[in-house]
Design a protein around this motif. Structure first.
Motif, PDB file in Angstrom:
ATOM      1  N   GLN A  85       0.930  -1.334  -0.020  1.00 47.47           N
ATOM      2  CA  GLN A  85      -0.127  -0.068  -0.013  1.00 47.47           C
ATOM      3  C   GLN A  85       0.969   1.153  -0.026  1.00 47.47           C
ATOM      4  N   VAL A  86       0.660   2.161  -1.147  1.00 50.96           N
ATOM      5  CA  VAL A  86       1.424   3.358  -1.027  1.00 50.96           C
ATOM      6  C   VAL A  86       0.502   4.642  -1.281  1.00 50.96           C
ATOM      7  N   ALA A  87       1.040   5.738  -0.815  1.00 51.50           N
ATOM      8  CA  ALA A  87       0.086   7.097  -1.100  1.00 51.50           C
ATOM      9  C   ALA A  87       0.811   8.035  -1.320  1.00 51.50           C
ATOM     10  N   ASN A  88       0.458   9.408  -1.840  1.00 50.49           N
ATOM     11  CA  ASN A  88       0.961  10.403  -1.790  1.00 50.49           C
ATOM     12  C   ASN A  88      -0.072  11.601  -1.241  1.00 50.49           C
ATOM     13  N   THR A  89       0.398  12.039  -0.162  1.00 49.23           N
ATOM     14  CA  THR A  89      -0.201  13.036   0.658  1.00 49.23           C
ATOM     15  C   THR A  89       0.560  14.352   0.696  1.00 49.23           C
ATOM     16  N   LYS A  90       1.458  14.559  -0.117  1.00 50.58           N
ATOM     17  CA  LYS A  90       2.210  15.909  -0.121  1.00 50.58           C
ATOM     18  C   LYS A  90       1.276  17.057   0.028  1.00 50.58           C
ATOM     19  N   SER A  91       0.321  17.169  -0.733  1.00 48.52           N
ATOM     20  CA  SER A  91      -0.304  18.502  -1.031  1.00 48.52           C
ATOM     21  C   SER A  91      -1.308  18.982   0.086  1.00 48.52           C
ATOM     22  N   ALA A  92      -1.701  17.707   1.176  1.00 47.58           N
ATOM     23  CA  ALA A  92      -2.491  18.220   2.285  1.00 47.58           C
ATOM     24  C   ALA A  92      -1.408  18.289   3.571  1.00 47.58           C
ATOM     25  N   TRP A  93      -0.072  18.197   3.470  1.00 45.51           N
ATOM     26  CA  TRP A  93       0.836  18.137   4.288  1.00 45.51           C
ATOM     27  C   TRP A  93       1.121  19.610   4.897  1.00 45.51           C
ATOM     28  N   PHE A  94       2.088  19.705   5.540  1.00 46.87           N
ATOM     29  CA  PHE A  94       2.815  21.142   5.923  1.00 46.87           C
ATOM     30  C   PHE A  94       3.841  21.681   4.929  1.00 46.87           C
ATOM     31  N   ASP A  95       4.060  22.922   4.591  1.00 48.23           N
ATOM     32  CA  ASP A  95       5.042  23.633   3.951  1.00 48.23           C
ATOM     33  C   ASP A  95       6.314  22.910   4.333  1.00 48.23           C
ATOM     34  N   PHE A  96       7.235  22.925   3.281  1.00 48.43           N
ATOM     35  CA  PHE A  96       8.526  23.009   3.771  1.00 48.43           C
ATOM     36  C   PHE A  96       9.121  24.140   3.919  1.00 48.43           C
ATOM     37  N   ASP A  97       9.678  24.591   5.102  1.00 49.92           N
ATOM     38  CA  ASP A  97      10.272  25.875   5.237  1.00 49.92           C
ATOM     39  C   ASP A  97      11.879  25.543   5.492  1.00 49.92           C
ATOM     40  N   LEU A  98      12.145  24.828   6.190  1.00 46.40           N
ATOM     41  CA  LEU A  98      13.479  24.422   6.676  1.00 46.40           C
ATOM     42  C   LEU A  98      13.575  23.036   7.511  1.00 46.40           C
ATOM     43  N   ALA A  99      14.545  22.151   7.600  1.00 48.24           N
ATOM     44  CA  ALA A  99      14.818  21.079   8.158  1.00 48.24           C
ATOM     45  C   ALA A  99      14.372  21.398   9.682  1.00 48.24           C
ATOM     46  N   MET A 100      13.426  20.777  10.178  1.00 46.39           N
ATOM     47  CA  MET A 100      12.931  21.084  11.571  1.00 46.39           C
ATOM     48  C   MET A 100      13.793  20.680  12.677  1.00 46.39           C
ATOM     49  N   ASP A 101      14.760  19.894  12.237  1.00 45.26           N
ATOM     50  CA  ASP A 101      15.646  19.611  13.422  1.00 45.26           C
ATOM     51  C   ASP A 101      17.006  20.072  13.520  1.00 45.26           C
ATOM     52  N   ILE A 102      17.243  21.313  12.942  1.00 43.07           N
ATOM     53  CA  ILE A 102      18.390  22.069  13.053  1.00 43.07           C
ATOM     54  C   ILE A 102      18.032  23.398  14.038  1.00 43.07           C
ATOM     55  N   PRO A 103      19.060  23.851  14.593  1.00 42.62           N
ATOM     56  CA  PRO A 103      18.732  25.242  15.453  1.00 42.62           C
ATOM     57  C   PRO A 103      18.095  26.205  14.664  1.00 42.62           C
ATOM     58  N   ALA A 104      18.527  26.494  13.378  1.00 43.80           N
ATOM     59  CA  ALA A 104      17.903  27.838  12.653  1.00 43.80           C
ATOM     60  C   ALA A 104      16.348  27.579  12.415  1.00 43.80           C
ATOM     61  N   ALA A 105      15.783  26.249  12.666  1.00 42.48           N
ATOM     62  CA  ALA A 105      14.298  26.051  12.731  1.00 42.48           C
ATOM     63  C   ALA A 105      13.563  26.246  13.900  1.00 42.48           C
ATOM     64  N   ALA A 106      14.239  26.736  15.222  1.00 41.84           N
ATOM     65  CA  ALA A 106      13.680  26.745  16.288  1.00 41.84           C
ATOM     66  C   ALA A 106      12.363  27.675  16.598  1.00 41.84           C
ATOM     67  N   ASN A 107      12.348  28.721  15.731  1.00 38.96           N
ATOM     68  CA  ASN A 107      11.223  29.568  15.653  1.00 38.96           C
ATOM     69  C   ASN A 107      10.384  29.612  14.552  1.00 38.96           C
ATOM     70  N   ILE A 108      10.366  28.473  13.718  1.00 42.58           N
ATOM     71  CA  ILE A 108       9.407  28.276  12.504  1.00 42.58           C
ATOM     72  C   ILE A 108       8.299  27.543  12.810  1.00 42.58           C
ATOM     73  N   ALA A 109       7.397  28.158  12.564  1.00 44.11           N
ATOM     74  CA  ALA A 109       6.003  27.341  12.659  1.00 44.11           C
ATOM     75  C   ALA A 109       5.205  27.342  11.202  1.00 44.11           C
ATOM     76  N   SER A 110       5.259  25.942  10.596  1.00 47.96           N
ATOM     77  CA  SER A 110       5.022  25.535   9.350  1.00 47.96           C
ATOM     78  C   SER A 110       3.346  25.278   9.217  1.00 47.96           C
ATOM     79  N   THR A 111       2.987  25.925   8.263  1.00 45.10           N
ATOM     80  CA  THR A 111       1.333  25.803   8.213  1.00 45.10           C
ATOM     81  C   THR A 111       1.046  24.876   7.032  1.00 45.10           C
ATOM     82  N   ARG A 112      -0.230  24.452   6.949  1.00 40.10           N
ATOM     83  CA  ARG A 112      -0.588  23.387   5.916  1.00 40.10           C
ATOM     84  C   ARG A 112      -0.487  24.029   4.529  1.00 40.10           C
ATOM     85  N   ARG A 113       0.016  23.263   3.348  1.00 41.71           N
ATOM     86  CA  ARG A 113      -0.213  23.441   2.224  1.00 41.71           C
ATOM     87  C   ARG A 113      -1.759  23.439   1.663  1.00 41.71           C
ATOM     88  N   ASN A 114      -2.069  24.578   0.830  1.00 40.46           N
ATOM     89  CA  ASN A 114      -3.423  24.730   0.237  1.00 40.46           C
ATOM     90  C   ASN A 114      -4.322  24.819   1.497  1.00 40.46           C
TER      91      ASN A 114
END
Length: 639
Positions: A85-114
């Motif tokens: 079973q496979v799927a593609n759920t990209k368009s309903a997921w969150f925006d990519f803004d930055l890799a969320m596990d690095i220090p520079a992403a500490a203050n980022i809040a990504s919103t949903r696509r579309n």
């Protein structure tokens, strides 16, 4: 092995990698044994020049009660029933803004696509699971019962094909992914590198399961995962950090039995060092710094012997090479160190001092290099000195990271199990993750796995709310703590073509025309063309000096000429030109060249990769249709 009684079963590889292609019928397999590069006699295209898909093949192995491999199970031994079973759920997921596990992403809040689309179900492509069994089932790919084509997308709920299943003559599973088709049912163009409004593509991921009937009883089988990614436009050229390197480093932290305490030259050191000169075929900066005739040209086997020597006589050269590398602890910025890659915190802001603006090798790789430089390694290199680098014996050692490859069928079952995960993941990239080539930053989080290389599953996806922050993304119970079909690919750019045609090299040409770069091992920057290669090798062939001069990095045209680089322009200067380029690549991605490997003759120095199969016309008129930006953060999340 004394205990031959099989009591448990597992699927391998743990993570299979498929790749899209626009050839409807033809495909090839990626490597299954460490060492050999992906190979296809037709240079990865069918007779009409269409790009073949890379198929992922899965096998079942039987183990005894002690966890030792007994044998591969085929339809000669048992009845194997596969479920995928496979799927593609990209368009309903969150925006990519930055890799969320690095220090520079500490203050980022990504919103949903579309966000403006209320019915989120129309943004997810979720075909039904498919079961398959037997020998050569759906061998010609014509049986619609085995195609993932009932998943729908958009306001009209158009069907989107995500791939199909087949079996081979032993009952092994063959998974083929999508055909590289991306579209926007609402009709808007792409405007950014990662989060394009209303678009979908046909990459996917999901679980691979099986039930096996053996000796009259039904048994469960430990499942695997499959990921469909973009094409590999430079098959055989490995990233400086591969997907295997990334996951091996991760698992060494918690599974001490995996650690290699004393590195061997041919297994741990040379495979990494060799990747630098191999990059000369996909990036002019690497050709300048590590290519033929450069100060760090390591193509001569006598140089390799010096690097492999653990005596004090080679201490200076070992330390000189080690000092080229960026420290893996990211304690301070090293913009000119090796590898010449952008990092997860990449920015074109020249005032940035974030060390993660550039990529480093893994901590395990860096420790091995440190030991090697100090002479604390095993010199297992036993080649005889040769005067001609094109000699077959020398080339076999120089070309193959782990020595001449043993065919998969000649490996023992234990060797197959140990090697197949590495072989598959060595042809993926372990960074930089902005967002990435085949997968991105969540793959380096231990919470993603149930055991080394096995994606942990969950039966249902919880609601993660309207925003995703660093703390919520990494939290227990969060989106990384168990996966469902679509959980790996959803973090990637939508569609994949916009990221592939945006993450290039040398964004600040006044600093360096060619480096840093993003993913040249998958997405080349500068190439040796087919015409250039023929001119160098036809007839009697040039001298070594003439060959080296002709291969100068200054002679390399851009791989995306005609897409992102209009004729006569070395660097894409205008934002609108960039937007035109990404939309052109969505339509013409299969017309670009694939950098493939050849063994040159005795007149030329060894193995060469050059661009083949390109049909894109570099002289075509630049599309002047204006594209309006709705958000000025067009590339890399910057103004």
């Amino acid at each position: 092995m004394s205990d031959q009684e099989i009591t448990q079963f597992r699927i391998y590889p743990s993570i299979g990698i498929a790749r899209v292609g626009n050839s409807p019928d033809e495909y090839f397999f990626g490597p299954e044994a460490p060492g050999p590069h992906p190979h296809d006699p037709d240079n990865f295209r069918d007779s009409q020049g269409r790009i073949k898909r890379q198929a992922a093949r899965f096998r079942v192995y039987g183990f005894n009660s002690a966890g030792e491999v007994v044998k591969e199970m085929t339809d000669d031994d048992a009845q194997i029933r596969w479920t995928v079973q496979v799927a593609n759920t990209k368009s309903a997921w969150f925006d990519f803004d930055l890799a969320m596990d690095i220090p520079a992403a500490a203050n980022i809040a990504s919103t949903r696509r579309n966000l403006e689309i209320e019915d989120r179900n129309i943004l997810e492509i979720k075909p039904d699971e498919i079961q398959i069994h037997g020998r050569n089932t759906n061998a010609d790919g014509r049986d619609a019962d085995y195609a993932f084509e009932d998943g729908c997308y958009g306001p009209q709920q158009d069907n989107v094909y995500l791939g199909e299943l087949r079996t081979d003559d032993a009952g092994r599973l063959i998974f083929l992914g999508g055909r590289g088709h991306s579209a926007n049912p609402w009709g808007h163009p792409a405007t950014t590198f990662a989060n394009n409004k209303e678009f979908h593509d046909d990459v996917s991921d999901g679980w691979v399961d099986a039930r096996i009937r053996y000796q009259g009883h039904d048994h469960p089988v430990l499942g695997a995962w499959v990921v469909t990614g973009p094409p590999n436009f430079a098959p055989g050229i490995q990233g400086i950090v591969t997907g295997y390197d990334l996951l091996y480093d991760l698992f060494c932290e918690t599974h001490v039995e995996l650690r290699i305490e004393t590195p061997r030259f041919t297994k741990e050191i040379w495979p990494l060092l060799r990747r630098l000169p191999n990059h000369q075929w996909v990036n002019a900066g690497f050709a300048r710094d590590f290519g033929l005739g450069s100060p760090n040209d390591w193509s001569n086997s006598n140089t390799v012997r010096q690097l492999a020597n653990d005596s004090v006589q080679s201490l200076a050269i070992r330390n000189a090479v080690f000092n080229l590398f960026r420290n893996a602890d990211y304690s301070y910025p090293l913009s000119n160190a090796v590898p010449g890659y952008y990092g997860d915190a990449m920015t074109t802001d020249t005032s940035s001092t974030d060390p993660m603006g550039w990529m480093a090798v893994t901590k395990t790789q860096y420790r091995w290099l440190e030991q090697w430089a100090a002479g604390e390694f095993i010199d297992d290199y036993h080649a005889t000195p040769i005067s001609n680098p094109a000699d077959e014996e020398g080339l076999a050692i120089l070309a193959q990271s782990d020595g001449p490859a043993t065919p998969f069928e000649e490996l023992t079952p234990a060797e197959q199990v140990r090697g197949i995960d590495r072989a598959v993941l060595d042809e993926t990239l372990g960074g930089p993750f902005h967002p990435g080539a085949e997968f991105t930053w969540p793959m380096r989080q231990g919470i993603m796995y149930s055991e080394p290389f096995r994606i942990k599953r969950r039966q249902a996806e919880p609601d993660h709310g309207p925003q995703l922050t660093q703390s919520s993304a990494l939290a227990p119970g969060g989106p990384l703590d168990g996966s469902v079909p679509g959980s790996i690919s959803r973090w990637m750019a939508v569609p994949w073509q916009t990221d592939t045609s945006s993450c290039l090299s040398g964004y600040l040409p006044f600093i360096d025309d060619y480096l840093p770069t993003f993913w040249p091992a998958r997405v080349p920057n500068d190439v040796l063309t087919e015409a250039q290669f023929k001119a160098l090798t036809e007839g009697s062939g040039p001298s070594q000096a003439a060959f080296t001069d002709a291969l100068s990095y200054l002679q390399r045209p851009k791989w995306l000429r005609g897409i992102r680089y209009p004729k006569g322009i070395a660097f894409p200067q205008q934002v609108n030109s960039k937007l035109i380029g990404v939309n052109r690549f969505i339509k013409k991605w299969f017309e670009v060249g694939i950098v493939t490997q050849v063994w040159a003759d005795s007149e030329t120095p060894g193995i060469i990769w050059y661009e083949t199969g390109r049909t894109l016309d570099h002289d075509e008129t630049e599309d002047s249709t204006p594209i309006q930006e709705e958000n000025p953060r067009v590339l890399f999340g910057q103004d």
